[in-house]
Design a protein around this motif. Structure first.
Motif, PDB file in Angstrom:
ATOM      1  N   ALA A 197      -4.109   0.661  -1.053  1.00  0.00           N
ATOM      2  CA  ALA A 197      -3.338  -0.379  -0.365  1.00  0.00           C
ATOM      3  C   ALA A 197      -1.841  -0.138  -0.520  1.00  0.00           C
ATOM      4  O   ALA A 197      -1.075  -0.243   0.456  1.00  0.00           O
ATOM      5  N   ALA A 198      -1.398   0.184  -1.742  1.00  0.00           N
ATOM      6  CA  ALA A 198       0.028   0.413  -1.974  1.00  0.00           C
ATOM      7  C   ALA A 198       0.522   1.640  -1.220  1.00  0.00           C
ATOM      8  O   ALA A 198       1.643   1.662  -0.707  1.00  0.00           O
ATOM      9  N   THR A 219       0.811  -4.160  10.960  1.00  0.00           N
ATOM     10  CA  THR A 219      -0.056  -4.411   9.809  1.00  0.00           C
ATOM     11  C   THR A 219      -1.486  -3.981  10.075  1.00  0.00           C
ATOM     12  O   THR A 219      -2.178  -3.489   9.182  1.00  0.00           O
ATOM     13  N   ARG A 253      -1.976  -0.385   9.272  1.00  0.00           N
ATOM     14  CA  ARG A 253      -1.966  -0.140   7.829  1.00  0.00           C
ATOM     15  C   ARG A 253      -3.307  -0.535   7.217  1.00  0.00           C
ATOM     16  O   ARG A 253      -3.824   0.155   6.324  1.00  0.00           O
ATOM     17  N   THR A 254      -3.864  -1.646   7.662  1.00  0.00           N
ATOM     18  CA  THR A 254      -5.167  -2.078   7.163  1.00  0.00           C
ATOM     19  C   THR A 254      -6.238  -1.047   7.515  1.00  0.00           C
ATOM     20  O   THR A 254      -7.100  -0.714   6.689  1.00  0.00           O
ATOM     21  N   ASP A 303       0.843   0.789   2.477  1.00  0.00           N
ATOM     22  CA  ASP A 303       2.012  -0.062   2.712  1.00  0.00           C
ATOM     23  C   ASP A 303       3.299   0.742   2.796  1.00  0.00           C
ATOM     24  O   ASP A 303       4.276   0.302   3.426  1.00  0.00           O
ATOM     25  N   ARG A 304       3.322   1.914   2.161  1.00  0.00           N
ATOM     26  CA  ARG A 304       4.546   2.721   2.132  1.00  0.00           C
ATOM     27  C   ARG A 304       4.632   3.704   3.305  1.00  0.00           C
ATOM     28  O   ARG A 304       5.657   4.354   3.476  1.00  0.00           O
ATOM     29  N   GLU A 353      -5.798   2.061   5.258  1.00  0.00           N
ATOM     30  CA  GLU A 353      -6.363   1.833   3.924  1.00  0.00           C
ATOM     31  C   GLU A 353      -7.882   1.938   3.954  1.00  0.00           C
ATOM     32  O   GLU A 353      -8.487   2.576   3.084  1.00  0.00           O
TER      33      GLU A 353
END
Length: 243
Positions: free
Chosen positions: A167-168, A178, A181-182, A171-172, A185
């Motif tokens: 997750a981290a 979003t 990004r989800t 996020d980067r 991940e």
């Protein structure tokens, strides 16, 4: 006797390594005790650090001087195998080889946060070696272009090992929204390669194949009983007298 020091790298070691004496991640003094207990072969995978004294190179030399085979892989074992290979410690697997040839140099590349033994050594972060191995797989989902993989790896390298979660990392990575990004991940988790586990299983196989007897041959070098070594022996003997 065959002693395996392992924890979060192979949390199901009891099932995967039948017949081995499985002990928790090694800290200073543990390898000496294994030799004293009669070990003929020692496998080092996981080891404590940061909040405790890590397994000492001198203990490895002592074991080798006593004819004990010492194998290392995946995590602390890979580091120590690279550092002690000139004295006879054997590195097993891709990670140990990478440290031996200098492809890997940072000990933080194999480090990760994890739960205690009581909670099954559950991993809380992803070690960098597993992240890189994941991104190097030939059959990643179609959206994982070389450019995106490079950006994911760069994002992972910017994080401290205690913060490296999928997750981290996602996020980067610079993505439009979003939702992407989800999805990133999710796809990373689904495609994850556990290189540390793979190497640990190779070490288990090597230990299982070992005859289980100490070598009658001794190395060409001579083990030196330094003052610090005698201090360790005094501490260990004092512990024995307490029980």
């Amino acid at each position: 006797m065959k002693v395996l020091f392992v924890g979060p790298t192979l949390p199901d070691a009891a099932r995967c390594a039948p017949g081995l004496d499985i002990r928790p991640p090694a800290i200073q003094g543990d390898l000496y005790r294994a030799v004293r207990d009669g070990a003929a072969v020692i496998g080092l995978v996981d080891g404590g650090f940061e909040y405790t004294a890590p397994v000492w190179h001198k203990e490895i030399l002592y074991a080798l001087s006593e004819g004990v085979a010492v194998l290392g892989a995946a995590s602390m074992g890979a580091l120590r195998a690279a550092e002690c290979r000139a004295f006879g410690m054997v590195g097993i697997g891709t990670i140990a080889q990478a440290y031996a040839d200098g492809t890997l140099v940072d000990d933080a590349d194999v480090a990760q946060l994890h739960a205690p033994a009581e909670l099954g050594w559950a991993s809380l972060t992803e070690p960098l070696v597993n992240i890189v191995a994941t991104l190097q797989q030939p059959h990643l989902p179609a959206g994982f272009t070389p450019d995106l993989c490079d950006r994911i790896e760069a994002a992972a390298r910017q994080l401290h090992f205690k913060e490296r979660t999928w997750a981290a990392i996602a996020d980067r990575v610079d993505l439009p929204d979003t939702g992407l990004r989800t999805r990133l991940e999710r796809d990373l988790k689904a495609s994850a390669c556990n290189r540390k586990r793979e190497d640990a299983l190779l070490l288990v196989a090597a230990m299982t194949a070992h005859a289980g007897e100490r070598s009658p041959d001794r190395p060409a070098w001579v083990f030196q009983e330094t003052t610090l070594w005698r201090d360790l022996l005094d501490r260990e003997n004092a512990k024995l007298l307490m029980f």
